[in-house]
Motif scaffolding. Structure first.
Motif, PDB file in Angstrom:
ATOM      1  N   ARG A   1       0.852  -1.193   0.000  1.00  0.00           N
ATOM      2  CA  ARG A   1       0.000   0.000   0.000  1.00  0.00           C
ATOM      3  C   ARG A   1       0.887   1.242   0.000  1.00  0.00           C
ATOM      4  O   ARG A   1       2.083   1.157   0.281  1.00  0.00           O
ATOM      5  N   SER A   2       0.284   2.386  -0.297  1.00  0.00           N
ATOM      6  CA  SER A   2       1.054   3.639  -0.320  1.00  0.00           C
ATOM      7  C   SER A   2       0.270   4.801   0.272  1.00  0.00           C
ATOM      8  O   SER A   2       0.623   5.952   0.047  1.00  0.00           O
ATOM      9  N   ASN A   3      -0.780   4.504   1.035  1.00  0.00           N
ATOM     10  CA  ASN A   3      -1.652   5.564   1.564  1.00  0.00           C
ATOM     11  C   ASN A   3      -1.103   6.158   2.860  1.00  0.00           C
ATOM     12  O   ASN A   3      -1.735   6.105   3.916  1.00  0.00           O
ATOM     13  N   TYR A   4       0.080   6.760   2.755  1.00  0.00           N
ATOM     14  CA  TYR A   4       0.725   7.415   3.890  1.00  0.00           C
ATOM     15  C   TYR A   4       0.414   8.902   3.880  1.00  0.00           C
ATOM     16  O   TYR A   4       0.074   9.476   2.834  1.00  0.00           O
ATOM     17  N   LEU A   5       0.548   9.521   5.043  1.00  0.00           N
ATOM     18  CA  LEU A   5       0.188  10.931   5.151  1.00  0.00           C
ATOM     19  C   LEU A   5       1.316  11.862   4.724  1.00  0.00           C
ATOM     20  O   LEU A   5       1.104  12.804   3.961  1.00  0.00           O
ATOM     21  N   GLN A   6       2.521  11.627   5.198  1.00  0.00           N
ATOM     22  CA  GLN A   6       3.642  12.521   4.902  1.00  0.00           C
ATOM     23  C   GLN A   6       4.010  12.440   3.417  1.00  0.00           C
ATOM     24  O   GLN A   6       4.024  11.363   2.824  1.00  0.00           O
ATOM     25  N   ASP A   7       4.336  13.580   2.835  1.00  0.00           N
ATOM     26  CA  ASP A   7       4.639  13.624   1.397  1.00  0.00           C
ATOM     27  C   ASP A   7       5.809  12.713   1.031  1.00  0.00           C
ATOM     28  O   ASP A   7       5.756  12.013   0.018  1.00  0.00           O
ATOM     29  N   SER A   8       6.875  12.737   1.838  1.00  0.00           N
ATOM     30  CA  SER A   8       8.043  11.923   1.521  1.00  0.00           C
ATOM     31  C   SER A   8       7.731  10.441   1.606  1.00  0.00           C
ATOM     32  O   SER A   8       8.215   9.647   0.791  1.00  0.00           O
ATOM     33  N   SER A   9       6.903  10.043   2.579  1.00  0.00           N
ATOM     34  CA  SER A   9       6.520   8.634   2.708  1.00  0.00           C
ATOM     35  C   SER A   9       5.643   8.208   1.533  1.00  0.00           C
ATOM     36  O   SER A   9       5.871   7.168   0.913  1.00  0.00           O
ATOM     37  N   ALA A  10       4.628   9.011   1.235  1.00  0.00           N
ATOM     38  CA  ALA A  10       3.722   8.665   0.141  1.00  0.00           C
ATOM     39  C   ALA A  10       4.473   8.544  -1.184  1.00  0.00           C
ATOM     40  O   ALA A  10       4.178   7.666  -1.999  1.00  0.00           O
ATOM     41  N   ALA A  11       5.471   9.401  -1.402  1.00  0.00           N
ATOM     42  CA  ALA A  11       6.198   9.395  -2.669  1.00  0.00           C
ATOM     43  C   ALA A  11       6.951   8.088  -2.880  1.00  0.00           C
ATOM     44  O   ALA A  11       6.866   7.467  -3.947  1.00  0.00           O
TER      45      ALA A  11
END
Length: 415
Positions: A81-91
């Motif tokens: 999955r990729s539904n993280y909140l922080q921009d760097s994590s999601a990227a």
């Protein structure tokens, strides 16, 4: 390297399958390589693969003290999955998820990627607000997620009990393109592709020391002799602290066991992945019919891969409340993986105090889902000597600067 295909299977069937070649070579180590990668798990193999594919660096050795993919890569619950909140994590996680979608074609190996969708249940008002916030952030980040109602959760997963004796289900964050893949096949596919590029995969080769001169790495000592190198990449998960000590620096990491189990196989009854962070349990169904179950990491530092009973009991008890139908299933097997946890529960992809030595660690409980994106970013770092856009925020210096990427606080879970 022979290509795998339906025609190859038919041809070998007529030859009684005598024509299959080894998937990857097992050479003796050479005296010197341009790059040595320590750790032949998913992250180490992906780093080597993208070094060759993206940067043309193929004089590479991947060293593994055990057997290929025998660490955390083979000891997880395969959630992507990729539904993280922080921009760097999601990227970086979205990069990994997108690479998983084409991985079978890229590697000519069926990694059994199944974009069945991931439901992250909201069982408190705090989670409802948090997941709505994450859905909004994901929209800005280009990550396809949405917040759905409890009734929609019931439609997507009919066997779930949304009323819940302790924590009723109020809604969920839904990522339809999330899913699962076959963890072993991911490692095998990368290994096969690396070997075809001329890289050396050397198993049963434990690193016992790191050589340096004037602040620059010069090679490694192993149980199979000394190996010189121009650059060194470390991707050994829970053992990162040991390798860092050999190199002369310390890491802000703790190593703990993360446990999982599978039930006996049953007929298909669940075609999504369900994660329940309030009670800390998650479940999906494998292609063989087993219910794949995971929970939280141990609350104390350890290196055991046996697991402990109290975590299994806690996780299963919580899931039975949501899925009463599984109450009579028998446990088929359970295991633990040694995960490396940073203080902010975000990874480290970084240069180190030792010149020419690069680090990929700290993925904690999110290591499998990140493998392709992690390897892509680490390969860029090793080839260029400086982090690219995917890795820029995950440097070691953030701990000295107090610039944390606290995903566990932001998203409510570190998985």
């Amino acid at each position: 390297m022979k290509r795998y295909s339906a025609f190859a299977i038919a041809r070998e069937a007529f030859r009684y399958h005598t024509g299959w070649e080894r998937a990857w070579k097992s050479p003796e180590p050479k005296k010197r390589y341009d790059v040595v990668i320590v750790g032949a798990g998913g992250h180490g193999l992906a780093t080597a693969y993208y070094l060759g594919k993206n940067h043309g660096i193929t004089n590479v050795a991947i060293l593994e003290k055990g057997w290929l993919g025998g660490g955390n890569t083979g000891r997880n619950t395969t959630v992507i999955r990729s539904n993280y909140l922080q921009d760097s994590s999601a990227a970086i996680y979205e990069k990994a998820r997108s690479l998983y979608e084409t991985m079978s074609q890229d590697l000519n190996m069926n990694v059994m990627f199944s974009p069945r969708g991931v439901l992250m249940l909201a069982q408190t008002q705090h989670e409802v607000r948090g997941y709505k916030r994450t859905a909004q952030a994901n929209a800005y980040q280009g990550v396809d997620t949405e917040y759905v109602s409890a009734e929609r959760v019931q439609e997507l997963c009919p066997m779930i009990d949304i009323t819940g004796p302790r924590y009723p289900i109020l809604g969920a964050l839904w990522q339809p393109r999330g899913g699962t893949a076959r963890h072993d096949a991911v490692a095998w596919g990368y290994a096969r592709a690396c070997s075809a590029m001329g890289m050396d995969i050397i198993q049963k080769c434990e690193v016992t020391g790191i050589s340096q001169s004037q602040g620059q790495v010069t090679g490694v000592s192993t149980t199979r002799g000394d190996i010189a190198c121009g650059k060194l990449g470390i991707a050994v998960a829970g053992h990162s602290g040991h390798l860092a000590e050999m190199a002369g620096f310390r890491l802000p990491l703790e190593s703990v066991a993360l446990q999982a189990l599978v039930s006996e196989p049953i007929k298909p009854c669940m075609d999504v992945v369900v994660m329940a962070n309030t009670v800390h349990g998650y479940m999906s169904q494998s292609d063989k019919g087993e219910m794949v179950i995971g929970g939280g990491a141990d609350g104390y530092n350890n290196y055991t891969q046996r697991g402990s009973f109290h975590h299994i009991e806690e996780t299963v008890r919580s899931l039975i409340e949501m899925f009463p139908a599984i109450s009579r299933l028998k446990m088929l097997r359970q295991w633990g993986g040694i995960v490396d946890m940073t203080g902010d529960r975000s990874p480290i992809i970084s240069t180190t105090p030792l010149g020419g030595c690069f680090l990929n660690c700290g993925w904690g409980t999110g290591g499998f889902k990140s493998i392709p994106g992690s390897g892509w970013a680490m390969a860029d770092l090793v080839a260029r000597g400086a982090p690219g856009p995917l890795a820029a925020e995950f440097g070691l210096e953030r701990f000295a600067e107090g610039r944390f990427i606290d995903e566990s606080v932001a998203a409510g879970v570190a998985h």
